[in-house]
Scaffold this active site. Structure first.
Site, PDB file in Angstrom:
ATOM      1  N   ARG A 182      24.513  15.475  -2.877  1.00  0.00           N
ATOM      2  CA  ARG A 182      25.535  14.675  -2.200  1.00  0.00           C
ATOM      3  C   ARG A 182      25.604  13.266  -2.805  1.00  0.00           C
ATOM      4  NH1 ARG A 182      30.229  14.932  -0.628  1.00  0.00           N
ATOM      5  NH2 ARG A 182      30.073  13.715  -2.525  1.00  0.00           N
ATOM      6  N   CYS A 241      28.627  11.617  -5.131  1.00  0.00           N
ATOM      7  CA  CYS A 241      29.269  10.385  -4.673  1.00  0.00           C
ATOM      8  C   CYS A 241      29.277   9.360  -5.807  1.00  0.00           C
ATOM      9  CB  CYS A 241      28.535   9.800  -3.468  1.00  0.00           C
ATOM     10  SG  CYS A 241      29.152  10.407  -1.889  1.00  0.00           S
ATOM     11  N   HIS A 246      32.538   4.107   2.916  1.00  0.00           N
ATOM     12  CA  HIS A 246      31.745   4.484   4.089  1.00  0.00           C
ATOM     13  C   HIS A 246      31.272   3.287   4.904  1.00  0.00           C
ATOM     14  CE1 HIS A 246      31.750   8.670   2.879  1.00  0.00           C
ATOM     15  NE2 HIS A 246      31.366   8.332   1.669  1.00  0.00           N
ATOM     16  N   CYS A 292      28.948   2.315  -2.173  1.00  0.00           N
ATOM     17  CA  CYS A 292      28.999   3.322  -1.094  1.00  0.00           C
ATOM     18  C   CYS A 292      29.859   2.780   0.044  1.00  0.00           C
ATOM     19  CB  CYS A 292      27.604   3.600  -0.538  1.00  0.00           C
ATOM     20  SG  CYS A 292      26.384   4.088  -1.755  1.00  0.00           S
TER      21      CYS A 292
END
Lengths: 210, 272
Positions: B229, B233, B185, B181
């Protein structure tokens, strides 16, 4: 039944107190162990299409780079880069430059390796997702550095060709814990595709250098 | 509502046409165009259709047990919907687990209404006429938290554990592309192509990102929840398929939801 419930309640309280004590001392000590994370990762995903559960298994690089603060382990960083560099396989024919036109198509394509992709479909490198390359492509990302005029500023020597090809093949060889995929090492791109990308970066006629 | 939507799309297309030659100004033009597009659509969000259907589903006697969800405890007492989402995920005594909204709704639908959990999970992501009851219910419940500040607790040891697990999963690199992730991000002011990426380790970005899910996705014509979501991802991360309501998914949600604490919840929202 009532006794049993009470036993559970008391056990819960004791557990809660123990954990709360640790938590107050140091948040880092509460952190769950590697084994628990692995357990929940393997329970938390289902194989689908070409993405099997083996994708969750981490190699040494992935494990090391998943731990915040890896930057401080300077000796390990150097060692990791050395190990990854040793894994780079250069083309047997010794030629590192392919066609920049084909390379541009590989750089534009984001297809490949997702469970929603058709198995066996030719993967792209999706370079533009993270890098600026050609001056005419305005839709580029910024996760990686701009590669605009890459060859123009660095030249086209054999050493530079080996560096560019090696970086594409295994980004970790030159910068441990880089965000960039290891396109050759992980079998994402073919040797020809990596040659074409090397040309996209270094060929004087490539739009990257225009 | 739909007329406004169509008008918005047309206008946005005009705005998005590149009119200026240089790369820099063409790009900021595109960004402006997207912002204008969002503004135009904001007062006619199709998510309202999901919210209305969800409210109906919440109150209707359904399933083999012919019961409504009005006795379902989302953490603030049986039937209390107002503000419930801003305190989720949380530890539930009756299951001994930390649960997010989706897993808690699943628990209530199987327990109170006697529905088939596997079937609900299979149909969790709606598509066209194959509508998802879960997405409608989540739209309704979350709409009742609009304007209320996020207040996720990690007071309970299980909540602490969930948060710590979520943090580890956030940094977990794996798959064919070595992505986590954090790859996309974990830094400020980054983009994929022209898409801005929130840095979920930065308070302001984390707040804006989390408080705008669920969202009606214009590109899909569907309302998507936070479980979707995360699922999507991980697909792009080249990981296998995230199990709906798994401990891993809840832990990651706990981590991200808690990082959004203090911000007013502002969804169901509208996204491209």
């Amino acid at each position: 039944m009532r006794n049993f419930n009470r036993m559970l309640y008391v056990a819960g309280l004791a557990l809660g107190m123990a954990s709360a004590g640790v938590a107050a001392a140091d948040r880092a000590q509460v952190a769950v162990g590697e084994a628990e994370v692995m357990r929940e990762m393997f329970r938390g995903f289902n194989p689908q299409g070409q993405a099997g559960l083996s994708r969750l298994r981490q190699d040494d690089m992935q494990k090391f780079c998943s731990s915040p603060g890896w930057q401080k382990q300077k000796a390990r960083v150097k060692q990791l880069e050395k190990e990854q560099l040793a894994l780079v396989k250069y083309p047997a024919d010794g030629k590192l430059l392919g066609s920049w036109e084909a390379g541009e198509r590989v750089a534009q394509s984001g297809v490949g390796m997702q469970f929603s992709d058709a198995p066996g479909s030719v993967a792209g490198a999706n370079c533009y997702a993270c890098h600026q390359l050609s001056g005419t492509e305005l839709s580029f990302g910024t996760i990686g550095p701009s590669l605009r005029n890459f060859g123009k500023t660095r030249g086209n020597s054999e050493a530079m060709q080996r560096y560019a090809y090696g970086k594409i093949y295994n980004s970790q060889a030159y910068s441990a814990c880089s965000n960039m995929p290891r396109f050759g090492h992980s079998g994402i791109l073919t040797e020809q595709q990596m040659k074409d990308l090397t040309a996209l970066l270094l060929d004087p006629n490539s739009p990257v250098n225009k | 509502m739909f007329r406004k939507l169509v008008k918005g799309c047309l206008l946005a297309t005009v705005c998005l046409l590149p009119s200026i030659a240089t790369a820099q100004s063409a790009q900021s033009d595109t960004v402006k165009g997207i912002e204008r597009y969002r503004e135009l659509l904001a007062d006619g969000n199709p998510a309202e259709l999901w919210e209305a259907r969800g409210e109906g589903l919440w109150k209707e006697k359904r399933g083999p047990k012919k019961a409504s969800l009005e006795t379902c405890d989302l953490g603030k007492g049986p039937g209390v919907v107002k503000g419930a989402y801003t305190e989720l995920p949380r530890y539930f005594k009756d299951t001994g687990r930390v649960m997010d909204l989706e897993s808690r709704l699943l628990h209530c639908m199987t327990g109170i209404q006697g529905m088939d959990g596997a079937a609900i999970k299979r149909n969790a992501f709606g598509s066209g006429t194959n509508r998802s009851d879960m997405e409608a219910l989540v739209a309704y419940v979350t709409s009742e938290s609009k304007g209320i500040k996020m207040k996720v607790s990690t007071a309970h040891p299980k909540e602490k554990e969930s948060y710590a697990m979520g943090e580890k999963i956030f940094f977990y690199r794996g798959g064919s592309h070595d992505f986590a992730c954090a790859t996309c991000h974990g830094e400020n002011d980054k983009r994929i192509r022209l898409q801005d990426l929130p840095n979920l380790l930065n308070k302001k970005d984390a707040q804006r990102a989390y408080t705008t899910w669920p969202a009606y996705r214009v590109s899909q014509g569907e309302l998507r929840t936070f479980q979707w979501r995360l699922f999507d991802c991980f697909r792009q991360q080249r990981f296998p398929a995230l199990e709906y309501g798994s401990e891993a998914s809840i832990a990651l949600t706990t981590f991200l939801a808690k990082n959004a604490n203090g911000a007013a919840f502002n969804a169901p929202a509208l996204k491209r």
